[in-house]
Design an enzyme around this catalytic site. Structure first.
Site, mmCIF file in Angstrom:
data_model
loop_
_atom_site.group_PDB
_atom_site.id
_atom_site.type_symbol
_atom_site.label_atom_id
_atom_site.label_comp_id
_atom_site.label_asym_id
_atom_site.label_seq_id
_atom_site.Cartn_x
_atom_site.Cartn_y
_atom_site.Cartn_z
ATOM 1 N N LYS A 175 1.014 -1.054 0.112
ATOM 2 C CA LYS A 175 0.021 0.002 -0.118
ATOM 3 C C LYS A 175 0.683 1.263 -0.090
ATOM 4 O O LYS A 175 1.573 1.520 0.966
ATOM 5 C CB LYS A 175 -1.020 -0.108 1.274
ATOM 6 C CG LYS A 175 -1.908 1.077 1.089
ATOM 7 C CD LYS A 175 -2.569 1.742 2.363
ATOM 8 C CE LYS A 175 -1.840 2.634 2.905
ATOM 9 N NZ LYS A 175 -1.627 4.048 2.191
ATOM 10 N N GLU A 211 9.549 0.995 10.766
ATOM 11 C CA GLU A 211 10.686 2.025 10.628
ATOM 12 C C GLU A 211 10.020 3.452 10.818
ATOM 13 O O GLU A 211 9.354 3.738 9.841
ATOM 14 C CB GLU A 211 11.193 1.852 9.164
ATOM 15 C CG GLU A 211 12.107 0.600 8.980
ATOM 16 C CD GLU A 211 13.298 0.521 9.392
ATOM 17 O OE1 GLU A 211 13.638 1.496 10.233
ATOM 18 O OE2 GLU A 211 13.978 -0.592 9.702
#
Ligand code: NAD
Length: 481
Positions: free
Chosen positions: A179, A253
């Site tokens: 996505k 992250e």
């Protein structure tokens, strides 16, 4: 010319979307409409996850291919991306404002380099080892692909950051639903074209453009086995909560607010250091997670550091991201520029001294530009020192001793990057070892695809890149014989 797509790439085919929602894309440099891509409804997410599930569960499919066969298919995707390099760079640059000189080289080149690297890891991997059973007999330990991976990427380095996820995932034998961020969808469709043209089989990589809701629905989808996310710390926390409840493995992250520790013996000659300084502090218009935007300056050379950074910021050419001579392009959107300007105003109202910048550059009224900006006399507790601005704004903070500098560097919710500036390699290493961070550079900051990358504290959980790239996408199984 407008770049228009009316289909999604799911299960190896271009299929009509389930919703009339369209993501309209505008140039960050000019505000002009440059394209559109269909948005995704929950049915599109369902279809993408189902396609990835089918591809993963096929008893003769991708997960069961011999390593060499899978690695060869991955090499073919690297090739398909390479031949789209220029167009990919152009699309990224138009959408998020990344200067084309930066977009061309790393954005175009990095995913292919990294795909070939993970293909190499796969070729040399020992996926099954036999060990003596400690109580007698033998045990076989296998590395198996974890399953269907939900990969969610941000807009600031959309192709590199997506590749950090899909490349090791497919090398491990997983299948992926990617996505992308709604700000950068035109490049994601070109990526889908590369997948379609490659030897990677249908359903192994699926792309569903959409916003936060699409991402949230994907993360909690019952048929997802692993989530890998790059983006803001706030979104990362919310995704971690969902994954915690579902006991679903997740890699995160997240954001950063890294420190550049300038030691008292640092070379401050801009003729020699400005390229490295640029890459470490203001690259990609400040829209990069690892940048050293807190500059810690020794009191003995404080004025010199302030003058150097002022000259450096003023020397940078601000302009249209597609102009090859541009060093600082626009912010990704008008809303993001408002956010950056809010921090600039807060810097002054919190008592910092504006040294240069702080406004909008003249003659660039069409796009979402801000001037490269430097604040001096910043307190490390101030919002501009603690929060991620994600724009071309540097904050200079004074320190007295090296212990003081390390304490200030570590006094942060984040721990992603950082730099040390010194002419003494031993001192540089000593300081680098003491900073609480996942990565740090000495007199430069250049991410190495062959070494682990990631953050500590609010900057994330887990590592990407390096020889352990495939680990987050594999699970271990022990077979006792
Ligand atoms: P963001 O968190 O707003 O969005 C990132 C992606 O997550 C987008 O695709 C978005 O649609 C999606 N998303 C947002 N909320 C979600 C949710 N609750 N569930 C599922 N998906 C969700 O971040 P952004 O503004 O696109 O990117 C900038 C941020 O990314 C900065 O904080 C930057 O530091 C961080 N970043 C980190 C790294 C790293 O490697 N550590 C690299 C680049 C960027």
């Amino acid at each position: 010319m407008s770049i228009t797509y009316d289909r999604h790439f799911i299960g190896g085919e271009w299929v009509a979307p389930s919703t009339p929602n369209v993501i309209e894309v505008f140039s960050a440099s000019t505000g002009e409409h440059i394209g559109s891509v269909p948005g995704s409804g929950n049915s599109d997410v369902d279809a993408a996850v189902e396609a990835a599930r089918r591809a993963f569960d096929d008893p003769h499919g991708w997960a069961h291919w011999a390593p060499e066969r899978r690695a060869t298919a991955i090499d073919s995707l690297a090739h398909e991306l390479e031949i789209r390099n220029d167009e990919m760079a152009r699309r990224v640059s138009m959408q998020n404002g990344m200067p084309i000189s930066i977009a061309e080289r790393p954005t175009g080149g990095f995913p292919a380099i990294y795909l070939r690297y993970v293909a190499g890891l796969l070729r040399s991997a020992q996926l099954e080892v036999e060990r003596p059973h400690l109580l007698g007999g033998t045990t076989i330990v296998r590395k198996e692909p974890i399953g269907v991976v939900a990969a969610i990427a941000p807009w600031n380095q959309p192709q590199i950051l997506a590749s950090l996820k899909y490349a090791p995932a497919i090398a491990a034998g997983c299948t992926v639903v990617l996505k992308p961020s709604p700000e950068t969808v035109l490049d994601s469709m070109l990526f889908a074209e590369a997948v379609a043209a490659s030897d990677v089989p249908d359903g192994v990589v699926n792309v569903i453009p959409g916003g936060r809701e699409t991402g949230a629905y994907l993360v909690s989808h019952r048929d997802i086995d692993k989530v890998t996310f790059t983006g803001s710390t706030a979104a990362g926390r919310s995704i971690a909560e969902v994954c915690g409840r579902l006991l679903r493995p997740v890699s995160l992250e997240l954001g950063g607010k890294s420190a550049a520790i300038v030691l008292d013996d640092a070379d401050l000659d801009l003729e020699r250091i400005s390229d490295d300084l640029f890459d470490a502090t203001l690259r990609n218009n400040g829209q990069t997670c690892f940048l050293s935007t807190r500059i810690l300056a020794p009191r003995s050379r404080y004025d010199e550091v302030v003058d150097t950074l002022c000259d450096f910021a003023r020397s940078l050419k601000v302009g249209d991201a597609l102009d090859p001579s541009t060093q600082i392009g626009p912010m990704v959107s008008s809303a993001h520029r408002d956010r950056v300007e809010g921090y600039m105003a807060k810097g002054s109202s919190d008592g910092a001294r504006l040294v240069t910048g702080g406004g909008r550059p003249k003659g660039l009224e069409q796009g979402w530009f801000v001037e490269p900006t430097v604040f001096a006399d910043v307190s490390n507790g101030a919002a501009i020192a603690q929060e991620e601005i994600f724009g071309p704004v540097l904050s200079i903070i004074v320190y007295d001793t090296i212990d003081d500098a390390v304490r200030i560097a570590n006094d942060s919710h984040f721990g992603l990057g950082g730099t040390v500036w010194t002419t003494d390699a031993t001192r540089g290493m000593d300081v680098a070892r003491r900073v609480q961070t996942g990565t740090i550079g000495i007199n430069r900051y250049s991410v190495d695809p062959g070494a682990p990358f990631g953050g500590v504290k609010g900057s994330g959980i887990g590592r990407e890149l390096g020889p352990g790239s495939l680990d987050p996408y594999q699970q271990l199984k022990s077979i006792y014989t």
